[in-house]
Structures are given as C-alpha cells and as structure tokens.
Design a protein around this motif. Structure first.
Motif, PDB file in Angstrom:
ATOM      1  N   SER A 213       0.821  -1.215   0.000  1.00 27.99           N
ATOM      2  CA  SER A 213       0.000   0.000   0.000  1.00 27.99           C
ATOM      3  C   SER A 213       0.852   1.260   0.000  1.00 27.99           C
ATOM      4  CB  SER A 213      -0.926   0.026   1.225  1.00 27.99           C
ATOM      5  OG  SER A 213      -1.857  -1.038   1.183  1.00 27.99           O
ATOM      6  N   LEU A 214       2.161   1.099  -0.047  1.00 23.89           N
ATOM      7  CA  LEU A 214       3.092   2.221   0.039  1.00 23.89           C
ATOM      8  C   LEU A 214       3.831   2.394  -1.278  1.00 23.89           C
ATOM      9  CD1 LEU A 214       4.633   4.360   1.784  1.00 23.89           C
ATOM     10  CD2 LEU A 214       6.242   2.513   2.353  1.00 23.89           C
ATOM     11  N   ARG A 215       4.002   3.664  -1.668  1.00 19.35           N
ATOM     12  CA  ARG A 215       4.785   3.991  -2.854  1.00 19.35           C
ATOM     13  C   ARG A 215       5.789   5.074  -2.481  1.00 19.35           C
ATOM     14  NH1 ARG A 215       3.239   7.622  -7.134  1.00 19.35           N
ATOM     15  NH2 ARG A 215       1.220   7.736  -6.079  1.00 19.35           N
ATOM     16  N   LEU A 216       7.082   4.840  -2.741  1.00 19.37           N
ATOM     17  CA  LEU A 216       8.143   5.795  -2.441  1.00 19.37           C
ATOM     18  C   LEU A 216       8.673   6.384  -3.741  1.00 19.37           C
ATOM     19  CD1 LEU A 216      10.121   3.783   0.277  1.00 19.37           C
ATOM     20  CD2 LEU A 216       8.349   5.517   0.628  1.00 19.37           C
ATOM     21  N   LEU A 217       8.906   7.711  -3.746  1.00 18.22           N
ATOM     22  CA  LEU A 217       9.352   8.404  -4.950  1.00 18.22           C
ATOM     23  C   LEU A 217      10.505   9.337  -4.627  1.00 18.22           C
ATOM     24  CD1 LEU A 217       5.923   8.597  -4.821  1.00 18.22           C
ATOM     25  CD2 LEU A 217       6.322   9.168  -7.206  1.00 18.22           C
ATOM     26  N   GLY A 218      11.366   9.545  -5.614  1.00 19.89           N
ATOM     27  CA  GLY A 218      12.457  10.496  -5.478  1.00 19.89           C
ATOM     28  C   GLY A 218      12.895  11.000  -6.841  1.00 19.89           C
ATOM     29  N   THR A 219      13.167  12.310  -6.956  1.00 20.12           N
ATOM     30  CA  THR A 219      13.653  12.896  -8.204  1.00 20.12           C
ATOM     31  C   THR A 219      14.750  13.904  -7.895  1.00 20.12           C
ATOM     32  OG1 THR A 219      11.957  14.635  -8.176  1.00 20.12           O
ATOM     33  CG2 THR A 219      11.449  12.629  -9.414  1.00 20.12           C
ATOM     34  N   VAL A 220      15.703  14.003  -8.811  1.00 21.95           N
ATOM     35  CA  VAL A 220      16.769  15.001  -8.732  1.00 21.95           C
ATOM     36  C   VAL A 220      16.883  15.658 -10.100  1.00 21.95           C
ATOM     37  CG1 VAL A 220      19.208  15.433  -8.322  1.00 21.95           C
ATOM     38  CG2 VAL A 220      18.022  13.672  -6.992  1.00 21.95           C
ATOM     39  N   ARG A 221      16.890  16.992 -10.120  1.00 22.25           N
ATOM     40  CA  ARG A 221      17.056  17.756 -11.353  1.00 22.25           C
ATOM     41  C   ARG A 221      18.212  18.730 -11.157  1.00 22.25           C
ATOM     42  NH1 ARG A 221      11.423  16.913 -10.927  1.00 22.25           N
ATOM     43  NH2 ARG A 221      10.524  16.039 -12.838  1.00 22.25           N
ATOM     44  N   VAL A 222      19.204  18.654 -12.040  1.00 17.83           N
ATOM     45  CA  VAL A 222      20.429  19.444 -11.889  1.00 17.83           C
ATOM     46  C   VAL A 222      20.779  20.105 -13.215  1.00 17.83           C
ATOM     47  CG1 VAL A 222      22.860  19.406 -11.257  1.00 17.83           C
ATOM     48  CG2 VAL A 222      21.275  17.835 -10.139  1.00 17.83           C
ATOM     49  N   ASP A 223      21.085  21.413 -13.155  1.00 18.07           N
ATOM     50  CA  ASP A 223      21.653  22.122 -14.296  1.00 18.07           C
ATOM     51  C   ASP A 223      23.176  22.085 -14.132  1.00 18.07           C
ATOM     52  OD1 ASP A 223      22.688  23.932 -16.117  1.00 18.07           O
ATOM     53  OD2 ASP A 223      21.003  25.317 -15.940  1.00 18.07           O
ATOM     54  N   PRO A 224      23.912  21.286 -14.917  1.00 16.90           N
ATOM     55  CA  PRO A 224      25.357  21.128 -14.703  1.00 16.90           C
ATOM     56  C   PRO A 224      26.141  22.426 -14.862  1.00 16.90           C
ATOM     57  CG  PRO A 224      24.500  19.394 -16.138  1.00 16.90           C
ATOM     58  CD  PRO A 224      23.423  20.419 -16.001  1.00 16.90           C
ATOM     59  N   SER A 225      25.695  23.324 -15.718  1.00 16.63           N
ATOM     60  CA  SER A 225      26.456  24.549 -15.961  1.00 16.63           C
ATOM     61  C   SER A 225      26.153  25.641 -14.944  1.00 16.63           C
ATOM     62  CB  SER A 225      26.166  25.068 -17.373  1.00 16.63           C
ATOM     63  OG  SER A 225      24.778  25.361 -17.517  1.00 16.63           O
ATOM     64  N   GLU A 226      24.892  25.796 -14.571  1.00 17.18           N
ATOM     65  CA  GLU A 226      24.495  26.879 -13.676  1.00 17.18           C
ATOM     66  C   GLU A 226      24.472  26.445 -12.212  1.00 17.18           C
ATOM     67  OE1 GLU A 226      21.748  29.817 -11.759  1.00 17.18           O
ATOM     68  OE2 GLU A 226      21.491  27.654 -11.980  1.00 17.18           O
ATOM     69  N   GLY A 227      24.294  25.136 -11.968  1.00 21.72           N
ATOM     70  CA  GLY A 227      24.317  24.615 -10.610  1.00 21.72           C
ATOM     71  C   GLY A 227      22.972  24.550  -9.919  1.00 21.72           C
ATOM     72  N   ASN A 228      21.914  25.023 -10.566  1.00 19.57           N
ATOM     73  CA  ASN A 228      20.593  24.957  -9.952  1.00 19.57           C
ATOM     74  C   ASN A 228      20.207  23.496  -9.727  1.00 19.57           C
ATOM     75  OD1 ASN A 228      17.438  24.892 -10.088  1.00 19.57           O
ATOM     76  ND2 ASN A 228      17.971  27.030  -9.707  1.00 19.57           N
ATOM     77  N   THR A 229      19.762  23.181  -8.509  1.00 21.32           N
ATOM     78  CA  THR A 229      19.490  21.789  -8.138  1.00 21.32           C
ATOM     79  C   THR A 229      18.179  21.691  -7.369  1.00 21.32           C
ATOM     80  OG1 THR A 229      21.863  21.355  -7.943  1.00 21.32           O
ATOM     81  CG2 THR A 229      20.369  19.762  -6.927  1.00 21.32           C
ATOM     82  N   GLN A 230      17.355  20.737  -7.772  1.00 21.75           N
ATOM     83  CA  GLN A 230      16.110  20.454  -7.049  1.00 21.75           C
ATOM     84  C   GLN A 230      16.089  18.978  -6.662  1.00 21.75           C
ATOM     85  OE1 GLN A 230      12.123  19.588  -8.792  1.00 21.75           O
ATOM     86  NE2 GLN A 230      11.600  21.653  -8.088  1.00 21.75           N
ATOM     87  N   VAL A 231      15.876  18.707  -5.372  1.00 24.57           N
ATOM     88  CA  VAL A 231      15.770  17.341  -4.857  1.00 24.57           C
ATOM     89  C   VAL A 231      14.398  17.201  -4.206  1.00 24.57           C
ATOM     90  CG1 VAL A 231      16.724  15.597  -3.316  1.00 24.57           C
ATOM     91  CG2 VAL A 231      18.254  17.236  -4.451  1.00 24.57           C
ATOM     92  N   ARG A 232      13.671  16.149  -4.595  1.00 19.55           N
ATOM     93  CA  ARG A 232      12.311  15.951  -4.096  1.00 19.55           C
ATOM     94  C   ARG A 232      12.152  14.489  -3.677  1.00 19.55           C
ATOM     95  NH1 ARG A 232       7.265  18.336  -4.356  1.00 19.55           N
ATOM     96  NH2 ARG A 232       5.498  16.960  -4.773  1.00 19.55           N
ATOM     97  N   LEU A 233      11.781  14.262  -2.408  1.00 19.28           N
ATOM     98  CA  LEU A 233      11.627  12.917  -1.862  1.00 19.28           C
ATOM     99  C   LEU A 233      10.294  12.810  -1.141  1.00 19.28           C
ATOM    100  CD1 LEU A 233      15.183  12.482  -0.283  1.00 19.28           C
ATOM    101  CD2 LEU A 233      14.409  11.568  -2.485  1.00 19.28           C
TER     102      LEU A 233
END
Length: 409
Positions: A213-233
């Motif tokens: 009944s459980l679902r676990l999710l994770g995403t990472v989005r990274v701009d290699p040149s500018e360094g902007n990073t979003q981590v979502r868990l």
C-alpha cells in the motif's frame, strides 16, 4: 509566490476536499479479483411453485428453467461513433456539457455531464460569491478558495469528458494496468525557458518503488552549468482502492495520502528553498459515470505546504510561508488491449507556484498556476518513455527513458 492564509483556514480547506474526495460517487465500489462482475453472472428464472413438485401434470405445464444473461437486459453500453457530434462538442459543447452526447443519441451520458456541469457551477457560486461579499477576507479565503477551485475542476473535467464521450467510440479504449512494476528508474533531459532565471538545461534522475500500500518516490534535477538543483523525496499511502501491485479486476480508482519534502538551490541568485507538503490525491475511473467514458479517468489533488527560504546573510522574521496545493486533470489509459504500448496520458492544471513552470499573472492581478500534459508508456516489456510539457510563467519540457523492473503483468 506563497500565500499567507492562516494555518487554521488552510487545514479547514484540506478537510473540505477530503470530504469531497471520499464522497465521490462509486469510489468505494471497488471490485476484487476473486469476485465475479455482476454483468458476468447469469440470472436464473425463479423455481417452480412447490405445488407442482411431484405432480407431472402441473410440471408439464410449468415453463422450462432457463438462464437469462444480464447482457440481454437494458444495461447501458458503449455508444456507436457519430462523427457529426464531434464539432458540437466544441461549439457550443464547451459551454453546454452533455450537448454533444445528446446529439449523438446518448442520453444517459448527456444527463450525467449536464449534472456534473451544474455541480461545478454551483461550487463556483458557493465559494466565489462569499469571497466577493467578504472582500476576500483572510479569515475565510482559504476554504472558500478551495471550494471555488473544486468547482472549476469539476467544470473542467465535465468539459473534457464531453469531448471524450463523442470521440472515444471511434477507437478501442485503453484499460487500467493489471499490476504496475515494483521498481521504476528514470533518466532524462529537461529544458526550462524562464526569463527570470539563467538556468536552461537539466539532467533529471528519478525512481519509484511500489509495495503493498506504500509507494516511495524520489527525483533530482540538476543544471550542470548553472548549478541549480532540485531534490524531491516522498511517498504515498493507499487509503482506498486496490494497491498498485495488485490491480487485477479493478478499474484503477483510488485515493492516496501523499507527503513530500523538497530542497531547491539557486546558486546564482544566492538562496535556497526548503519545503514540506501533505495532500490527498483521488483518481476516479470515468466508466463509473458512463460507459461512453470507458478508458478515461479524472484526478484531483489538494494539500498544503510550508516553505522557508535561506540566504547567505541574516534572515528576517516571518520567513515561513504557506501555499495551497491543488491539481486536477483528465487522462486516458493507453493500450493493454493488445496494442503496441502500455501507459497513460493526462491533461492537467497545477495551482502551485514554486515549480519550474511557476504561475501565470491573470488580468485581475492574481496569479494562477500552470497547465500541462504528461504521459508515460512502456514500449517493450521493461523499457519505455515519459514526457511532459508545462506552460505557466515559464515553459518546461521533459523527455525521459524509463526502465521498469519486471514490466507490467
């Protein structure tokens, strides 16, 4: 970016949507793999009267014992395709939902869609009129705003269902998956066109694991040149409906509670955002509303988030912000009836403002969310693709490669 309504009002609005989702017609009518569908069960004629037992003369006059299938009775079935009803679904069908099915001769669907449109207009009036009369008071705006959004989502769903009802008979409908894979891995590319920020090109990596009944999710989005990073868990817990690992014999309707944490770093601008959120997400198979809508589903989610921002220097008081989270969409299942691929696609509206797409400033001065289209499809047993486009304050496009461990079974 984030609203500043009191916490008490925010939780009141969340309670309202919980009642709305739990009271969705048919959501609790979940079938099980071990239970035969009523339409498949034969109906037996009543037994002969007791007085005829043992009396050959009476027994000879008694009608023979027969089995009658429910398919022969007046059970609504999927209508035939009527091409002249398609343009009516656009004009004037976008104003009068249900008119196109009515023109096509499907009165059953027409009545349901007219009722759905009326419910949406009623919710808009129920929430919108008090907002105007109270001058959008901070004491009441959150629950009233949630009711108004629920009205707009109901109206949007009925409009899209009106289009689907007259076009879907032209093709075989997709079906809900019998079982989703226990593990999915995703890697792809995301492009963001936002005039307010320097970032553009992102590498995206994601994973989700499914249990009973459980679902676990994770995403990472990274701009290699500018360094902007979003981590979502985060994760989701199934409250109603069959688990995603055992959907055989069900139509995919479900209700989940979701919780996520997010960290988003803006190195060029010199700040970062940390947030936590909780929401309810419901999905309803539209075939429960009408056979003409088989193969499609509606999805609604509402929740709340708390956000804080960090800066290199001293941070002023009042740095904790709240945001109303609301999404609704209309989607279709793809394939699983012998076609070349298996998946789903959904057109949606997302009211949040802190994503890459941001929000759109309305003519009245307020800010609404973003509109989007996303899809996922397995092209082989284990490999597939996912794609998404969003239009808000920025334009966002994403294309990913998917590996599904074990595939769909």
């Amino acid at each position: 970016m984030a609203s500043e309504h009191p916490l008490r009002s925010r939780w009141a609005s969340l309670s309202l949507i919980a009642v709305w989702l739990f009271s969705t017609p048919g959501l609790a009518q979940e079938g099980t793999p071990d239970t035969a569908h009523p339409a498949d069960a034969p109906v037996q004629a009543p037994p002969a009267p007791a007085s005829s037992l043992g009396n050959p003369a009476v027994a000879a006059d008694a009608p023979p014992r027969t089995e009658v299938s429910l398919d022969a009775q007046a059970v609504p079935r999927r209508p035939d395709f009527k091409p002249w009803a398609v343009p009516v679904a656009v004009v004037p069908g976008l104003l009068f939902h249900g008119l196109a099915p009515l023109v096509a001769g499907d009165t059953h669907t027409a009545k349901r869609l007219f009722a759905l449109e009326g419910a949406g207009l009623g919710l808009i009036a129920l929430g919108g009129v008090p907002i105007v009369l109270t001058g959008a008071s901070r004491r009441t705006i959150a629950p009233l705003y949630a009711v108004t959004l629920a009205g707009f989502s109901t109206l949007g769903i009925s409009a899209l269902a009106n289009l689907y009802a007259v076009t879907s008979p032209a093709f075989d409908p997709g079906v809900a998956p019998p079982m989703l894979p226990p593990l999915e891995l995703e890697v792809g590319y995301q492009h963001v066109n936002d005039t307010s920020f320097d970032y553009r090109h992102f590498l995206t990596v994601g994973a989700q694991a499914r249990f009973e009944s459980l679902r676990l999710l994770g995403t990472v989005r990274v701009d290699p040149s500018e360094g902007n990073t979003q981590v979502r868990l985060g994760g989701a817990w199934r409250l109603m409906g069959a688990p995603e690992r055992s959907l055989v014999g069900t139509d995919g309707s479900a209700l989940d509670v979701e919780a996520f944490g997010q960290f988003h770093r803006y190195p060029t601008e010199g700040f970062a955002m940390v947030s936590g959120e909780v929401s309810l997400r419901g999905r309803l198979a539209m075939s429960r509303l009408s056979p003409a809508l088989a193969g499609s589903f509606a999805e609604v989610s509402l929740g709340t988030s708390l956000e804080t921002f960090t800066y290199p220097g001293a941070v002023s008081d009042g740095n904790l912000h709240e945001q109303l989270l609301y999404t609704f969409g209309y989607g279709v299942w793809l394939g699983r009836g012998g076609g070349p691929f298996r998946g789903e696609a959904m057109l949606y509206y997302d009211h949040r403002k802190d994503g890459f797409a941001g929000g759109i400033r309305s003519r009245g001065g307020g800010i609404v969310g973003a509109f989007g289209l996303r899809g996922r499809a397995l092209l082989t047993e284990s490999w597939g693709v996912a794609a998404e486009v969003q239009a808000g304050g920025a334009l966002v496009g994403r294309l990913s490669l998917i590996y599904a461990l074990g595939g769909e079974r």
